[in-house]
Design a protein around this motif. Structure first.
Motif, PDB file in Angstrom:
ATOM      1  N   LEU A 135       0.608  53.272  21.533  1.00  0.00           N
ATOM      2  CA  LEU A 135      -0.748  53.772  21.272  1.00  0.00           C
ATOM      3  C   LEU A 135      -0.814  54.516  19.949  1.00  0.00           C
ATOM      4  O   LEU A 135      -1.730  54.313  19.150  1.00  0.00           O
ATOM      5  CB  LEU A 135      -1.211  54.693  22.404  1.00  0.00           C
ATOM      6  N   GLN A 136       0.169  55.374  19.728  1.00  0.00           N
ATOM      7  CA  GLN A 136       0.182  56.186  18.513  1.00  0.00           C
ATOM      8  C   GLN A 136       0.345  55.328  17.263  1.00  0.00           C
ATOM      9  O   GLN A 136      -0.370  55.506  16.273  1.00  0.00           O
ATOM     10  CB  GLN A 136       1.299  57.222  18.578  1.00  0.00           C
ATOM     11  N   ILE A 137       1.285  54.381  17.308  1.00  0.00           N
ATOM     12  CA  ILE A 137       1.531  53.521  16.149  1.00  0.00           C
ATOM     13  C   ILE A 137       0.299  52.699  15.801  1.00  0.00           C
ATOM     14  O   ILE A 137      -0.134  52.634  14.645  1.00  0.00           O
ATOM     15  CB  ILE A 137       2.737  52.590  16.411  1.00  0.00           C
ATOM     16  N   VAL A 138      -0.274  52.059  16.834  1.00  0.00           N
ATOM     17  CA  VAL A 138      -1.448  51.215  16.602  1.00  0.00           C
ATOM     18  C   VAL A 138      -2.619  52.053  16.088  1.00  0.00           C
ATOM     19  O   VAL A 138      -3.316  51.660  15.144  1.00  0.00           O
ATOM     20  CB  VAL A 138      -1.840  50.473  17.892  1.00  0.00           C
ATOM     21  N   GLU A 139      -2.823  53.212  16.685  1.00  0.00           N
ATOM     22  CA  GLU A 139      -3.927  54.087  16.266  1.00  0.00           C
ATOM     23  C   GLU A 139      -3.769  54.512  14.814  1.00  0.00           C
ATOM     24  O   GLU A 139      -4.731  54.481  14.038  1.00  0.00           O
ATOM     25  CB  GLU A 139      -3.999  55.315  17.176  1.00  0.00           C
ATOM     26  N   ILE A 140      -2.564  54.902  14.418  1.00  0.00           N
ATOM     27  CA  ILE A 140      -2.317  55.358  13.046  1.00  0.00           C
ATOM     28  C   ILE A 140      -2.654  54.259  12.037  1.00  0.00           C
ATOM     29  O   ILE A 140      -3.360  54.485  11.046  1.00  0.00           O
ATOM     30  CB  ILE A 140      -0.855  55.817  12.879  1.00  0.00           C
ATOM     31  N   HIS A 141      -2.155  53.055  12.289  1.00  0.00           N
ATOM     32  CA  HIS A 141      -2.362  51.973  11.333  1.00  0.00           C
ATOM     33  C   HIS A 141      -3.817  51.516  11.289  1.00  0.00           C
ATOM     34  O   HIS A 141      -4.339  51.204  10.202  1.00  0.00           O
ATOM     35  CB  HIS A 141      -1.439  50.796  11.674  1.00  0.00           C
ATOM     36  N   LEU A 142      -4.490  51.491  12.434  1.00  0.00           N
ATOM     37  CA  LEU A 142      -5.893  51.082  12.441  1.00  0.00           C
ATOM     38  C   LEU A 142      -6.775  52.127  11.768  1.00  0.00           C
ATOM     39  O   LEU A 142      -7.721  51.779  11.044  1.00  0.00           O
ATOM     40  CB  LEU A 142      -6.357  50.828  13.874  1.00  0.00           C
ATOM     41  N   LYS A 143      -6.469  53.389  11.991  1.00  0.00           N
ATOM     42  CA  LYS A 143      -7.260  54.451  11.348  1.00  0.00           C
ATOM     43  C   LYS A 143      -7.118  54.410   9.836  1.00  0.00           C
ATOM     44  O   LYS A 143      -8.061  54.713   9.107  1.00  0.00           O
ATOM     45  CB  LYS A 143      -6.852  55.819  11.898  1.00  0.00           C
ATOM     46  N   LYS A 144      -5.921  54.050   9.351  1.00  0.00           N
ATOM     47  CA  LYS A 144      -5.719  53.937   7.908  1.00  0.00           C
ATOM     48  C   LYS A 144      -6.626  52.886   7.294  1.00  0.00           C
ATOM     49  O   LYS A 144      -6.986  52.974   6.115  1.00  0.00           O
ATOM     50  CB  LYS A 144      -4.255  53.587   7.610  1.00  0.00           C
ATOM     51  N   GLU A 145      -6.996  51.898   8.103  1.00  0.00           N
ATOM     52  CA  GLU A 145      -7.885  50.844   7.622  1.00  0.00           C
ATOM     53  C   GLU A 145      -9.355  51.210   7.794  1.00  0.00           C
ATOM     54  O   GLU A 145     -10.239  50.405   7.489  1.00  0.00           O
ATOM     55  CB  GLU A 145      -7.593  49.539   8.375  1.00  0.00           C
TER      56      GLU A 145
END
Length: 223
Positions: free
Chosen positions: A13-23
């Motif tokens: 959850l954390q990894i996916v959230e971080i990368h999507l938020k960067k976009e």
């Protein structure tokens, strides 16, 4: 664009959230199907990323609800790479399938492809019963007659029609039409809904806007 990520692994959850938020995406997360469905009672999302191996209701079952009842496209995540699992995922209605472990850039690419398709669809027409809306020309057509609505009324009706037969929370209308989730009486949503109802009746539309007390509104086809 709003994306819901459902996975019982907090690290994923954390990894996916971080990368999507960067976009620049707005992200909601849930550890299981039950909490995801509760969240969707209050929020509209454009895409869901769902893990197959969820506690309780599994990802295939959740995907079927999201795609058939809520019209939300789904990317399935799984540790399994078997063809039978992929087949089950697509039969459940998923739009794409990604096997763990995956590169975040690959997920971002797949998300972008689906969201571009959604944006293209939003530019096309919305049709329910004898009512058709053209988003590009802000035109409402009832049977073969064309009408123009004030912009806010058009936007409200368009949102409601994209979720025909589903409840649209008032908070969603405030956020998408006025840019706020605050239930501010000065925004006069009730007045706009009343005017839309009057216009639909006058135009001969075979739909009606039902009030779901304490929640929001739902468009249904009249008998």
């Amino acid at each position: 664009m709003k994306i819901l990520v459902v996975d019982d692994d907090p690290h994923i959850l954390q990894i996916v959230e971080i990368h999507l938020k960067k976009e620049g995406y707005h992200i909601f997360t849930a550890p299981d199907a039950e909490q995801a469905l509760l969240l969707l009672e209050e929020e509209l999302v454009n895409l869901a990323i769902v893990d197959v191996m969820l506690p309780g209701m599994n990802g295939f079952e959740l995907t079927q609800i999201l795609t058939t009842e809520l019209s939300i496209p789904v990317i399935l995540l799984t540790a399994k790479g078997q063809l039978a699992d992929k087949e089950q995922g697509f039969l459940a209605g998923s739009d794409d399938y990604l096997v763990k472990p995956f590169e975040p850039r690959e997920l971002l690419f797949r998300v972008a492809v689906i969201l571009r398709r959604i944006e293209h669809a939003l530019q096309s027409t919305i049709q329910f019963s004898n009512v058709t809306m053209n988003r590009q020309h802000f035109e409402v057509k009832v049977d073969q007659e064309s009408y123009l609505l004030p912009l806010k009324e058009f936007e409200i009706l368009a949102i409601l029609l994209t979720r025909a037969n589903q409840v649209t929370p008032r908070s969603v209308l405030f956020e998408q039409v006025w840019g706020t989730e605050d239930d501010d009486p000065e925004l006069s949503l009730n007045t706009h809904i009343k005017r839309i109802r009057e216009r639909l009746k006058r135009f001969g539309a075979k739909i009606e806007i039902q009030t779901v007390r304490g929640v929001g509104y739902k468009v249904e086809e009249t008998q």
